[in-house]
Design a protein around this motif. Structure first.
Motif, PDB file in Angstrom:
ATOM      1  N   GLY A 136       0.816  -1.210   0.000  1.00 55.60           N
ATOM      2  CA  GLY A 136       0.000   0.000   0.000  1.00 55.60           C
ATOM      3  C   GLY A 136       0.848   1.256   0.000  1.00 55.60           C
ATOM      4  N   ALA A 137       1.969   1.232   0.757  1.00 50.48           N
ATOM      5  CA  ALA A 137       2.848   2.396   0.801  1.00 50.48           C
ATOM      6  C   ALA A 137       3.464   2.670  -0.572  1.00 50.48           C
ATOM      7  N   ILE A 138       3.825   1.633  -1.286  1.00 50.26           N
ATOM      8  CA  ILE A 138       4.393   1.819  -2.632  1.00 50.26           C
ATOM      9  C   ILE A 138       3.353   2.433  -3.563  1.00 50.26           C
ATOM     10  N   ILE A 139       2.114   1.930  -3.468  1.00 50.87           N
ATOM     11  CA  ILE A 139       1.056   2.480  -4.328  1.00 50.87           C
ATOM     12  C   ILE A 139       0.809   3.945  -4.012  1.00 50.87           C
ATOM     13  N   VAL A 140       0.738   4.290  -2.715  1.00 46.97           N
ATOM     14  CA  VAL A 140       0.503   5.684  -2.323  1.00 46.97           C
ATOM     15  C   VAL A 140       1.657   6.571  -2.781  1.00 46.97           C
ATOM     16  N   ALA A 141       2.905   6.087  -2.589  1.00 49.38           N
ATOM     17  CA  ALA A 141       4.065   6.893  -2.982  1.00 49.38           C
ATOM     18  C   ALA A 141       4.069   7.159  -4.481  1.00 49.38           C
ATOM     19  N   ARG A 142       3.691   6.196  -5.279  1.00 52.20           N
ATOM     20  CA  ARG A 142       3.727   6.373  -6.731  1.00 52.20           C
ATOM     21  C   ARG A 142       2.526   7.183  -7.232  1.00 52.20           C
ATOM     22  N   GLU A 143       1.334   6.874  -6.719  1.00 54.41           N
ATOM     23  CA  GLU A 143       0.138   7.496  -7.275  1.00 54.41           C
ATOM     24  C   GLU A 143      -0.169   8.849  -6.652  1.00 54.41           C
ATOM     25  N   LEU A 144       0.079   9.000  -5.344  1.00 51.74           N
ATOM     26  CA  LEU A 144      -0.281  10.251  -4.687  1.00 51.74           C
ATOM     27  C   LEU A 144       0.864  11.260  -4.708  1.00 51.74           C
ATOM     28  N   TYR A 145       2.071  10.794  -4.372  1.00 58.36           N
ATOM     29  CA  TYR A 145       3.210  11.713  -4.276  1.00 58.36           C
ATOM     30  C   TYR A 145       4.103  11.693  -5.512  1.00 58.36           C
ATOM     31  N   ARG A 146       3.800  10.829  -6.454  1.00 56.84           N
ATOM     32  CA  ARG A 146       4.577  10.733  -7.697  1.00 56.84           C
ATOM     33  C   ARG A 146       6.060  10.493  -7.414  1.00 56.84           C
ATOM     34  N   ILE A 147       6.334   9.615  -6.466  1.00 52.69           N
ATOM     35  CA  ILE A 147       7.714   9.251  -6.130  1.00 52.69           C
ATOM     36  C   ILE A 147       8.059   7.986  -6.904  1.00 52.69           C
ATOM     37  N   HIS A 148       9.081   8.063  -7.738  1.00 50.07           N
ATOM     38  CA  HIS A 148       9.457   6.928  -8.572  1.00 50.07           C
ATOM     39  C   HIS A 148      10.427   6.030  -7.799  1.00 50.07           C
ATOM     40  N   LEU A 149       9.872   5.036  -7.124  1.00 51.20           N
ATOM     41  CA  LEU A 149      10.677   4.105  -6.341  1.00 51.20           C
ATOM     42  C   LEU A 149      11.200   2.981  -7.223  1.00 51.20           C
ATOM     43  N   PRO A 150      12.326   2.358  -6.816  1.00 53.83           N
ATOM     44  CA  PRO A 150      12.843   1.195  -7.569  1.00 53.83           C
ATOM     45  C   PRO A 150      11.942  -0.025  -7.326  1.00 53.83           C
ATOM     46  N   LEU A 151      11.012  -0.245  -8.210  1.00 60.23           N
ATOM     47  CA  LEU A 151       9.982  -1.263  -7.970  1.00 60.23           C
ATOM     48  C   LEU A 151      10.539  -2.678  -7.965  1.00 60.23           C
ATOM     49  N   ASP A 152      11.434  -3.000  -8.877  1.00 58.25           N
ATOM     50  CA  ASP A 152      11.900  -4.392  -9.005  1.00 58.25           C
ATOM     51  C   ASP A 152      12.488  -4.932  -7.705  1.00 58.25           C
ATOM     52  N   PRO A 153      13.500  -4.272  -7.112  1.00 58.40           N
ATOM     53  CA  PRO A 153      14.045  -4.832  -5.859  1.00 58.40           C
ATOM     54  C   PRO A 153      13.024  -4.811  -4.722  1.00 58.40           C
ATOM     55  N   LEU A 154      12.182  -3.772  -4.655  1.00 59.02           N
ATOM     56  CA  LEU A 154      11.196  -3.705  -3.582  1.00 59.02           C
ATOM     57  C   LEU A 154      10.181  -4.830  -3.683  1.00 59.02           C
ATOM     58  N   LEU A 155       9.682  -5.092  -4.877  1.00 59.71           N
ATOM     59  CA  LEU A 155       8.713  -6.168  -5.044  1.00 59.71           C
ATOM     60  C   LEU A 155       9.349  -7.529  -4.777  1.00 59.71           C
ATOM     61  N   GLN A 156      10.633  -7.673  -5.122  1.00 59.34           N
ATOM     62  CA  GLN A 156      11.323  -8.927  -4.825  1.00 59.34           C
ATOM     63  C   GLN A 156      11.436  -9.146  -3.314  1.00 59.34           C
ATOM     64  N   ILE A 157      11.751  -8.060  -2.593  1.00 57.88           N
ATOM     65  CA  ILE A 157      11.870  -8.182  -1.127  1.00 57.88           C
ATOM     66  C   ILE A 157      10.514  -8.516  -0.517  1.00 57.88           C
ATOM     67  N   ILE A 158       9.475  -7.798  -0.936  1.00 60.19           N
ATOM     68  CA  ILE A 158       8.139  -8.049  -0.386  1.00 60.19           C
ATOM     69  C   ILE A 158       7.660  -9.443  -0.768  1.00 60.19           C
ATOM     70  N   GLY A 159       7.965  -9.868  -2.005  1.00 58.14           N
ATOM     71  CA  GLY A 159       7.600 -11.227  -2.418  1.00 58.14           C
ATOM     72  C   GLY A 159       8.320 -12.276  -1.583  1.00 58.14           C
TER      73      GLY A 159
END
Length: 456
Positions: A63-86
């Motif tokens: 949820g935090a990743i979705i909020v950061a990208r959609e609300l604050y337009r913060i471009h986070l490194p999705l690949d490593p983050l999703l791998q860690i969460i997975g």
């Protein structure tokens, strides 16, 4: 007379003298050790709470990743983050499989689980600003859990690892990209993150610590119950040893009394001694009943369960027990009421249980000889007995302590009958309660699980 004069110590029905290797002693010790094991049964419960918390953490991170990208337009490194969460989700699946096993969770295993959470949080923070991320305060959550659950050594070890991870993130991290939507929304991402961190910490700490406190209270209750049960069993063992000694000494006097009554009956014959003959016959019957009881005591001397071993329907068992009692108390009237389905469950005749029922009938007969009632109801699972009288009743304090210690309202009573009856009934999984009877008197209510007495 060898059965009554033997030098071998004997045990009264329903009581076994504890011996090394005795199954009852082993089960008693196992119950206490199970209750006192650290962390014991709470370990698996704690792991289950950690599993729930980790599920919430995975959902919150997504949820935090979705909020950061959609609300604050913060471009986070999705690949490593999703791998860690997975990876964290996979760990939780493995934890769920671990919870399905009967094996308990020890402190080292729980410490390893917390280290996995710290490692995943460190990795997520590394790609999202390191120590500058407002969520860095979440390091306190596993440390709080460790302080609640684990011993001090493991807690300090986890504290040291947490401090090292936090320190490492101060110099090693991927800077957080700037927010492109902060001006439009009017919210500062740092302030919002700090608020959200406080909410998450407060909710999860409350959930976990409250649960841990309840687990500890339950553990203390289990320990207290185990100690009480052990003390009660020790008292029964001591009582069994004293009873065995008394039974050993009663054999010779009873044999002498039987011989004397026989000689008196032979000496005083004729119509003028009819009343004396009747009294001597009643005396001889009571002596024979005492000898029979001593014979049963001697038969159980080796620690075997005092039971006849044959299978009867539950109605037949109750009627046989009632018949035995009427032979002992011929002058007392009883009103039996037996109710149950036609397809009666069949049970093994349990001698100690029969004696417990006879004890309650005797107590009721002593209280009101002309108003004794035996009520029984059963189904496929349970048997409920009620032995009622019209006596003076019992004080509330006496009803509350039934079966806990010897108690008697009789002037010369020892108070052992109901105490032993309660122990015999509890041994087969039953419960005893004393209730005030409407209109005056007392009802002794016995609830028995038929699966413990069933022949199948």
């Amino acid at each position: 007379m060898a059965a009554y004069g033997s030098k071998q110590p004997s045990t009264p029905p329903g009581i076994r003298i504890a011996r090394p290797g005795d199954d009852r002693v082993k089960s008693m010790n196992a119950a206490v050790s199970e209750a006192t094991r650290s962390p014991g049964s709470p370990g698996k419960t704690n792991l289950q709470r950690l599993y729930v918390m980790r599920n919430l953490a995975v959902a919150a991170q997504l949820g935090a990743i979705i909020v950061a990208r959609e609300l604050y337009r913060i471009h986070l490194p999705l690949d490593p983050l999703l791998q860690i969460i997975g990876g964290l989700a996979v760990i939780n699946v493995l934890t769920w499989l671990r919870l399905q096993s009967a094996r308990d969770c020890g402190e080292r295993e729980f410490l390893f689980q917390l280290l996995l959470d710290i490692g995943a949080l460190t990795a997520v923070l590394y790609f999202t600003g390191g120590a500058t991320n407002p969520f860095v305060g979440l390091f306190l959550l596993p440390l709080t859990i460790a302080a609640t659950v684990l011993r001090p050594y493991y807690t300090w070890l986890l504290a040291g690892i947490t401090v090292l991870a936090y320190t490492w993130l101060m110099t090693h991290f991927v800077p957080m990209p700037p927010s492109l939507g902060a001006a439009a929304t009017g919210f500062d991402p740092m302030v919002t993150g700090m608020w959200l961190r406080f909410v998450i910490n407060s909710a999860l700490i409350a959930y976990f610590v409250v649960g841990m406190a309840e687990t500890l209270r339950q553990r203390e209750r289990t320990l207290a119950q185990a100690r009480e049960e052990t003390l009660r069993n020790e008292r029964l063992v001591a009582l069994g040893m004293l009873s065995a000694g008394a039974a050993h000494e009663l054999g010779t006097p009873l044999a002498t009394l039987a011989t004397l009554t026989g000689e008196l009956r032979r000496r005083y014959k004729g119509a003028e001694y009819e009343e004396l003959q009747e009294s001597l016959g009643l005396m001889r019957g009571q002596i024979d009943r005492c000898k029979e009881a001593l014979g049963e005591i001697s038969a159980s001397a080796g620690g075997q369960q005092a039971q006849a071993g044959h299978v009867v329907p539950v109605r037949g068992y109750l009627l046989d027990t009632l018949e035995q009692w009427t032979l002992m108390r011929p002058g007392v009237s009883v009103k039996p009421r037996l109710a149950g389905p036609e397809a009666q469950p069949r049970i093994l005749t349990e001698r100690t249980l029969s004696q417990a029922i006879i004890t309650m009938l005797n107590n009721a007969a002593d209280a009101s000889p002309q108003a004794v009632e035996l009520n029984a109801e059963w189904d496929d699972q349970h048997l409920i007995l009620e032995v009622c009288d019209r006596g003076a009743g019992l004080a509330p304090a006496a009803s509350a302590t039934v079966g806990q210690s010897p108690f008697s309202t009789k002037e010369q009573g020892l108070g052992l009958g109901l105490y032993l009856a309660h122990a015999a009934i509890k041994r087969v999984g039953g419960q005893v309660s004393l209730l005030d009877r409407p209109g005056g008197g007392t009802c002794a209510r016995v609830e028995l699980p038929l699966n413990r007495l069933s022949a199948t």
